[in-house]
Design a protein around this motif. Structure first.
Motif, short mmCIF file in Angstrom:
data_model
loop_
_atom_site.label_atom_id
_atom_site.label_comp_id
_atom_site.label_asym_id
_atom_site.label_seq_id
_atom_site.Cartn_x
_atom_site.Cartn_y
_atom_site.Cartn_z
N LYS A 172 0.83 -1.21 0.00
CA LYS A 172 0.00 0.00 0.00
C LYS A 172 0.86 1.26 0.00
O LYS A 172 0.59 2.22 -0.73
CB LYS A 172 -0.89 -0.02 1.24
CG LYS A 172 -1.84 1.17 1.38
CD LYS A 172 -2.99 1.10 0.40
CE LYS A 172 -4.01 2.17 0.68
NZ LYS A 172 -5.15 2.12 -0.27
N ARG A 175 2.46 1.94 -3.40
CA ARG A 175 1.52 2.53 -4.34
C ARG A 175 1.22 3.99 -3.99
O ARG A 175 1.06 4.83 -4.88
CB ARG A 175 0.21 1.74 -4.35
CG ARG A 175 0.35 0.30 -4.82
CD ARG A 175 -0.97 -0.44 -4.68
NE ARG A 175 -0.86 -1.83 -5.08
CZ ARG A 175 -1.86 -2.71 -4.99
NH1 ARG A 175 -3.04 -2.33 -4.50
NH2 ARG A 175 -1.68 -3.97 -5.36
N PRO A 178 5.32 6.33 -4.08
CA PRO A 178 6.31 5.65 -4.93
C PRO A 178 7.70 6.29 -4.87
O PRO A 178 8.68 5.64 -5.21
CB PRO A 178 5.69 5.77 -6.34
CG PRO A 178 4.79 6.95 -6.26
CD PRO A 178 4.24 6.95 -4.88
#
Length: 321
Positions: A172, A175, A178
């Motif tokens: 998580k 994402r 990044p």
């Protein structure tokens, strides 16, 4: 020959990392025997590891940005560390580790709610298989309902849940942020483990503190173990970056082999038939989970390639018209 060795390095890196985690319980027990509780041992070694990473990769600190996921990851990592260390010190190492490895069950549930991954029938079946292994290992006519028999086994179970949550939160976080360097996620994990272990240590009865003559050895083990764990995490990250996740999860099961041998050699703990049967179910669930996800990913890639080819052919047809 050189090329083959170079191709095998990522696999060897993961096996080395798994071996370290399969042996780390022993120096933790040494620290406990010297008067340093399991929670304090976890706090000090995790703190040393966090400091080592921050000093080694200080230029990457700028990639950290405030996000509630960092707090959640630190808390999950702390639960993992305290559960594993405390359980391995006070319980039967192999049983604690097998309960810790119930990750297919917890990961499927956490990923469904946090990552919004669809809970497939295969995931549900593998979760039930791993839980069946735990039931087989824990069931006893004298004890009745198959629950962990002592606090150490409960700690191993909670540590495994924390480990599964950590893995999901890392995905998580990758994402969501990044731009954050992987080594900074490592620092957050060790830092969170140090903070949580320190807080929990206030609720653990304190034995007699280490004798003055042993303080040098205690400091040496703490600092050395912190550096080893930090370096081991970096090595693991190198291997994990070059090996597919499904294959890596199978290689990491080498930790169970190292733990079984080390607990037999150093602690005289020999798993019984129920432990072997339950462990076989848990390992099978981990292996099958990796295989199922590999097949799903291969099917997805093939479908994507087919769609791209169909779109290309459609464009070509239009161009001809």
């Amino acid at each position: 020959m050189t090329r083959r060795f170079h191709d095998a390095l990522p696999t060897l890196a993961i096996m080395l990392g798994a071996s370290v985690w399969g042996l780390v319980w022993y120096p933790m027990r040494m620290l406990a025997s010297m008067g340093l509780t399991g929670t304090l041992a976890s706090a000090t070694t995790s703190g040393a590891a966090c400091l080592f990473v921050l000093l080694l990769k200080r230029r990457s600190v700028r990639t950290i940005r405030w996000h509630w996921l960092l707090v959640a990851l630190g808390a999950a990592a702390g639960t993992t560390s305290v559960g594993f260390v405390w359980g391995a010190i006070h319980g039967q190492v192999m049983r604690v580790l097998l309960l810790f490895y119930l990750t297919p069950a917890w990961t499927a549930v956490f990923a469904h709610f946090i990552l919004e991954d669809r809970l497939t029938r295969a995931d549900a079946a593998l979760s039930l298989l791993s839980l069946a292994g735990a039931v087989t290992m824990l069931w006893s006519p004298a004890l009745g309902f198959p629950l962990p028999a002592n606090l150490a086994e409960w700690a191993g179970l909670m540590g495994g849940m924390g480990f599964a949550m950590s893995n999901v939160l890392v995905v998580k976080l990758t994402r969501t942020m990044p731009g954050m360097k992987p080594e900074m996620r490592t620092a957050v994990i060790f830092g969170g483990a140090a903070i949580v272990a320190t807080l929990v240590s206030f609720f653990e009865p304190m034995p007699a503190p280490p004798a003055a003559s042993q303080m040098g050895m205690v400091a040496f083990i703490v600092i050395g173990l912190g550096v080893v764990l930090a370096a081991n995490n970096v090595i693991m990250q190198i291997g994990l970056a070059r090996v597919p996740a499904n294959r890596a999860s199978i290689i990491m099961l080498f930790e169970l082999v190292v733990t079984a041998l080390s607990s037999w050699l150093f602690a005289g703990e020999a798993p019984g038939p129920r432990e072997w049967a339950g462990g076989a179910c848990i390992v099978a669930a981990c292996v099958l989970s990796a295989w199922v996800h590999r097949q799903a990913r291969a099917s997805g890639e093939a479908s994507s390639a087919a769609n791209q080819q169909a779109a290309s052919e459609k464009k070509s047809t239009r161009a001809m018209v």
